[in-house]
Design a protein around this motif. Sequence first.
Motif, PDB file in Angstrom:
ATOM      1  N   ASP A  70      -6.150  -9.724  16.402  1.00 51.51           N
ATOM      2  CA  ASP A  70      -6.619  -8.480  15.398  1.00 51.51           C
ATOM      3  C   ASP A  70      -5.602  -8.385  14.420  1.00 51.51           C
ATOM      4  OD1 ASP A  70      -8.663  -8.268  17.203  1.00 51.51           O
ATOM      5  OD2 ASP A  70      -8.217  -6.749  18.268  1.00 51.51           O
ATOM      6  N   ILE A  71      -4.417  -8.508  14.671  1.00 57.15           N
ATOM      7  CA  ILE A  71      -3.360  -8.231  13.666  1.00 57.15           C
ATOM      8  C   ILE A  71      -3.368  -9.589  12.589  1.00 57.15           C
ATOM      9  CG2 ILE A  71      -0.995  -8.376  13.307  1.00 57.15           C
ATOM     10  CD1 ILE A  71      -0.995  -7.371  16.265  1.00 57.15           C
ATOM     11  N   PHE A  72      -3.660 -10.706  13.003  1.00 56.55           N
ATOM     12  CA  PHE A  72      -3.634 -11.559  12.148  1.00 56.55           C
ATOM     13  C   PHE A  72      -4.745 -11.738  11.182  1.00 56.55           C
ATOM     14  CE2 PHE A  72      -4.419 -16.424  11.491  1.00 56.55           C
ATOM     15  CZ  PHE A  72      -2.959 -16.490  10.752  1.00 56.55           C
ATOM     16  N   GLU A  73      -5.912 -11.120  11.775  1.00 51.61           N
ATOM     17  CA  GLU A  73      -6.980 -10.767  10.931  1.00 51.61           C
ATOM     18  C   GLU A  73      -6.711 -10.046   9.980  1.00 51.61           C
ATOM     19  OE1 GLU A  73     -10.421 -13.197  10.924  1.00 51.61           O
ATOM     20  OE2 GLU A  73      -8.851 -12.916  12.480  1.00 51.61           O
ATOM     21  N   ILE A  74      -6.335  -8.882   9.978  1.00 53.86           N
ATOM     22  CA  ILE A  74      -5.940  -7.654   9.130  1.00 53.86           C
ATOM     23  C   ILE A  74      -5.079  -8.343   8.208  1.00 53.86           C
ATOM     24  CG2 ILE A  74      -4.642  -5.386   8.657  1.00 53.86           C
ATOM     25  CD1 ILE A  74      -5.614  -4.842  11.444  1.00 53.86           C
ATOM     26  N   TRP A  75      -3.948  -9.001   8.573  1.00 59.15           N
ATOM     27  CA  TRP A  75      -2.907  -9.771   7.731  1.00 59.15           C
ATOM     28  C   TRP A  75      -3.598 -10.633   6.713  1.00 59.15           C
ATOM     29  CZ3 TRP A  75       0.050 -14.296   7.486  1.00 59.15           C
ATOM     30  CH2 TRP A  75       1.230 -14.320   7.120  1.00 59.15           C
ATOM     31  N   LEU A  76      -4.446 -11.507   7.143  1.00 58.65           N
ATOM     32  CA  LEU A  76      -4.927 -12.527   6.190  1.00 58.65           C
ATOM     33  C   LEU A  76      -6.252 -11.793   5.237  1.00 58.65           C
ATOM     34  CD1 LEU A  76      -6.435 -15.503   8.265  1.00 58.65           C
ATOM     35  CD2 LEU A  76      -4.315 -15.348   6.717  1.00 58.65           C
ATOM     36  N   HIS A  77      -6.475 -10.632   5.621  1.00 61.03           N
ATOM     37  CA  HIS A  77      -7.501  -9.919   4.466  1.00 61.03           C
ATOM     38  C   HIS A  77      -6.513  -9.413   3.496  1.00 61.03           C
ATOM     39  CE1 HIS A  77     -11.355 -10.434   6.351  1.00 61.03           C
ATOM     40  NE2 HIS A  77     -11.323  -9.991   7.357  1.00 61.03           N
ATOM     41  N   ALA A  78      -5.164  -9.092   3.596  1.00 68.33           N
ATOM     42  CA  ALA A  78      -4.608  -8.664   2.583  1.00 68.33           C
ATOM     43  C   ALA A  78      -4.340  -9.305   1.570  1.00 68.33           C
ATOM     44  CB  ALA A  78      -3.158  -8.191   3.015  1.00 68.33           C
ATOM     45  N   ALA A  79      -4.795 -10.701   1.690  1.00 71.18           N
ATOM     46  CA  ALA A  79      -4.555 -11.862   0.639  1.00 71.18           C
ATOM     47  C   ALA A  79      -5.886 -11.636  -0.289  1.00 71.18           C
ATOM     48  CB  ALA A  79      -4.622 -12.991   1.536  1.00 71.18           C
ATOM     49  N   ASP A  80      -6.868 -11.019  -0.023  1.00 69.73           N
ATOM     50  CA  ASP A  80      -7.880 -11.027  -0.827  1.00 69.73           C
ATOM     51  C   ASP A  80      -7.565 -10.242  -2.233  1.00 69.73           C
ATOM     52  OD1 ASP A  80      -9.319 -11.598   1.416  1.00 69.73           O
ATOM     53  OD2 ASP A  80     -10.335  -9.855   1.734  1.00 69.73           O
ATOM     54  N   THR A  90      -0.737  -9.421 -11.825  1.00 70.97           N
ATOM     55  CA  THR A  90      -1.888  -8.375 -11.289  1.00 70.97           C
ATOM     56  C   THR A  90      -2.004  -8.976  -9.759  1.00 70.97           C
ATOM     57  OG1 THR A  90      -3.095  -8.592 -13.241  1.00 70.97           O
ATOM     58  CG2 THR A  90      -4.234  -7.953 -11.494  1.00 70.97           C
ATOM     59  N   GLY A  91      -1.805 -10.299  -9.480  1.00 69.06           N
ATOM     60  CA  GLY A  91      -2.175 -10.811  -8.122  1.00 69.06           C
ATOM     61  C   GLY A  91      -1.118 -10.512  -7.080  1.00 69.06           C
ATOM     62  N   ILE A  92       0.092 -10.840  -7.590  1.00 67.58           N
ATOM     63  CA  ILE A  92       1.305 -10.474  -6.572  1.00 67.58           C
ATOM     64  C   ILE A  92       1.444  -9.109  -6.526  1.00 67.58           C
ATOM     65  CG2 ILE A  92       3.729 -10.875  -6.564  1.00 67.58           C
ATOM     66  CD1 ILE A  92       3.531 -13.775  -7.734  1.00 67.58           C
ATOM     67  N   GLY A  93       1.367  -8.292  -7.506  1.00 67.18           N
ATOM     68  CA  GLY A  93       1.494  -6.867  -7.566  1.00 67.18           C
ATOM     69  C   GLY A  93       0.746  -6.187  -6.543  1.00 67.18           C
ATOM     70  N   ALA A  94      -0.809  -6.656  -6.583  1.00 66.76           N
ATOM     71  CA  ALA A  94      -1.759  -6.110  -5.580  1.00 66.76           C
ATOM     72  C   ALA A  94      -1.407  -6.663  -4.328  1.00 66.76           C
ATOM     73  CB  ALA A  94      -3.169  -6.629  -6.118  1.00 66.76           C
ATOM     74  N   TYR A  95      -0.735  -7.634  -4.008  1.00 64.82           N
ATOM     75  CA  TYR A  95      -0.568  -8.359  -2.680  1.00 64.82           C
ATOM     76  C   TYR A  95       0.579  -7.503  -2.157  1.00 64.82           C
ATOM     77  CZ  TYR A  95       0.543 -11.712   0.963  1.00 64.82           C
ATOM     78  OH  TYR A  95       0.618 -12.344   2.209  1.00 64.82           O
ATOM     79  N   ASP A  97       1.367  -4.482  -2.608  1.00 62.81           N
ATOM     80  CA  ASP A  97       0.717  -3.011  -2.408  1.00 62.81           C
ATOM     81  C   ASP A  97       0.149  -3.205  -1.031  1.00 62.81           C
ATOM     82  OD1 ASP A  97       1.667  -1.501  -4.589  1.00 62.81           O
ATOM     83  OD2 ASP A  97       0.173  -1.965  -5.916  1.00 62.81           O
ATOM     84  N   ALA A  98      -0.776  -4.186  -0.895  1.00 68.26           N
ATOM     85  CA  ALA A  98      -1.619  -4.249   0.235  1.00 68.26           C
ATOM     86  C   ALA A  98      -0.621  -4.622   1.523  1.00 68.26           C
ATOM     87  CB  ALA A  98      -2.645  -5.463   0.132  1.00 68.26           C
ATOM     88  N   ILE A 102       0.062  -2.165   4.777  1.00 63.99           N
ATOM     89  CA  ILE A 102      -0.321  -2.536   6.086  1.00 63.99           C
ATOM     90  C   ILE A 102       1.067  -2.323   7.082  1.00 63.99           C
ATOM     91  CG2 ILE A 102      -0.437  -4.642   7.750  1.00 63.99           C
ATOM     92  CD1 ILE A 102      -2.153  -5.905   5.700  1.00 63.99           C
ATOM     93  N   SER A 103       2.208  -2.283   6.410  1.00 68.22           N
ATOM     94  CA  SER A 103       3.372  -2.097   6.942  1.00 68.22           C
ATOM     95  C   SER A 103       3.710  -0.420   7.456  1.00 68.22           C
ATOM     96  CB  SER A 103       4.402  -2.210   6.123  1.00 68.22           C
ATOM     97  OG  SER A 103       4.804  -3.805   6.169  1.00 68.22           O
ATOM     98  N   ARG A 104       2.801   0.198   6.471  1.00 67.85           N
ATOM     99  CA  ARG A 104       2.771   1.796   6.421  1.00 67.85           C
ATOM    100  C   ARG A 104       2.084   2.190   7.631  1.00 67.85           C
ATOM    101  NH1 ARG A 104       2.310   6.621   2.086  1.00 67.85           N
ATOM    102  NH2 ARG A 104       3.148   8.273   3.419  1.00 67.85           N
ATOM    103  N   HIS A 105       0.857   1.520   7.720  1.00 69.53           N
ATOM    104  CA  HIS A 105      -0.232   2.160   8.511  1.00 69.53           C
ATOM    105  C   HIS A 105      -0.457   1.385   9.701  1.00 69.53           C
ATOM    106  CE1 HIS A 105      -1.206   5.155   5.380  1.00 69.53           C
ATOM    107  NE2 HIS A 105      -1.083   4.203   4.520  1.00 69.53           N
TER     108      HIS A 105
END
Lengths: 210, 210
Positions: A70-80, A90-95, A97-98, A102-105
């Motif tokens: 489940d964690i891996f799934e969430i983790w991968l989606h951050a790459a969107d 833009t890309g790396i900045g958004a990554y 942030d994403a 995840i680290s926070r929540h």
Amino acid sequence: MTQDPRPSKREETRRENERLILSAAEKVFAEAGFGGATMQLIADVAGLPKANLHYYFTTKEELYRRVVQDIFEIWLHAADSFDNAPDPATGIGAYIDAKMNISRHHPHGSKVWASEVMHGAPVIQDYLEGTLRDWTNGRIAAIQGWIDAGQMAPIDPRHLLYMLWATTQHYADFGHQVETLNNGAPLSDADWKLASDNIKTIILRGIGAA
Amino acid sequence: MTQDPRPSKREETRRENERLILSAAEKVFAEAGFGGATMQLIADVAGLPKANLHYYFTTKEELYRRVVQDIFEIWLHAADSFDNAPDPATGIGAYIDAKMNISRHHPHGSKVWASEVMHGAPVIQDYLEGTLRDWTNGRIAAIQGWIDAGQMAPIDPRHLLYMLWATTQHYADFGHQVETLNNGAPLSDADWKLASDNIKTIILRGIGAA
DNA sequence: ACACAAGCTGACCAAGCGGTCAAGAAAATT
DNA sequence: AATTTTCTTGACCGCTTGGTCAGCTTGTGT
């Protein structure tokens, strides 16, 4: 009303119980590691008898595997956030942030993943060699594209990725250390923003994309 | 020959056995975590009967504490490179090199430390609140000095430190993941140099000290 | 050579572990 | 209302764990 509303009582409590168990397991596995976690403790946190856990998840390892997946799934989606970005800033900045979000929540999940990898990934080695390797190679190609287009400095994409993972996950995995050095208080909204901004500033300037 | 050569056989074997046990314990704790490690396995790795371990270290927790303490010592000494540096490029560059060397040659220790902190530092909380906090505040002051002197950009010193810890320790704590993504092969000398150079380039340029 | 202390270890123990199961409760189906 | 299926759970089991200990061996001081 010919439509079937469908959430039968059975399915509903099944979903609810699975959620309870997975949530409790994530917390306990994160705090004690796989070896240190006990089914009894997970059951207590979930508020269910231990035998009931074994009804939903036959073995401790099966439950653990689900948590990691489940964690891996969430983790991968951050790459969107990474994809379809016009430029590295833009890309790396958004990554960043994403991943910081995840680290926070989702700090428990991050810790379970870290624990698993640190102990040699006995349960999810196939993920590392499959999905993660493919994902990584894809991002490396994207970064290399930016370099070839002259949008950033020619640094090694692979080690840049490691740097992004390390810096962002540090705030989850070493959250306890961070809090202790913050005089025992959790990071405030402003602290989290400061952290994210610092990381983005240093890395984006560091790769010549600022 | 009036001098006493002094290494009596007793003391010698005591030292040797403690070394054997601590070395084995470091490895086993790193690979299995505190909960997952067993005294029997540590004994097997050390090549001693289990009862002998309990002769030198009364409890599992006492042995574990010694392992963590030893690592913390090494970890703190890496900061010597940090001190007395005339400018951030020299000081931080040397610190990155030192920490990368620890990650390469002391990966077990790094993992034990990471595990301990991730699980809420049940054993070494006093170190976090004492020595580590003092050390951290000292370096923050040093970095702030560089900023005030106009030798680097005004980033937050605390989060810069976290970034240095995270990026360098990643190669130890997540070494298995790194190796897997390196097609299962350990990093070569060139790989380690590439990694260090990349980190130094990005961070030093990122903080305006390059 | 002797006596005493330090070091060593096989056998053992209570406690806690993951996992099982039979028997009952609750829901769905007929 | 009866029957079948899914769910729930206290009690239990074999096994491993951290830790103990009595008795033995080895080294040291006299």
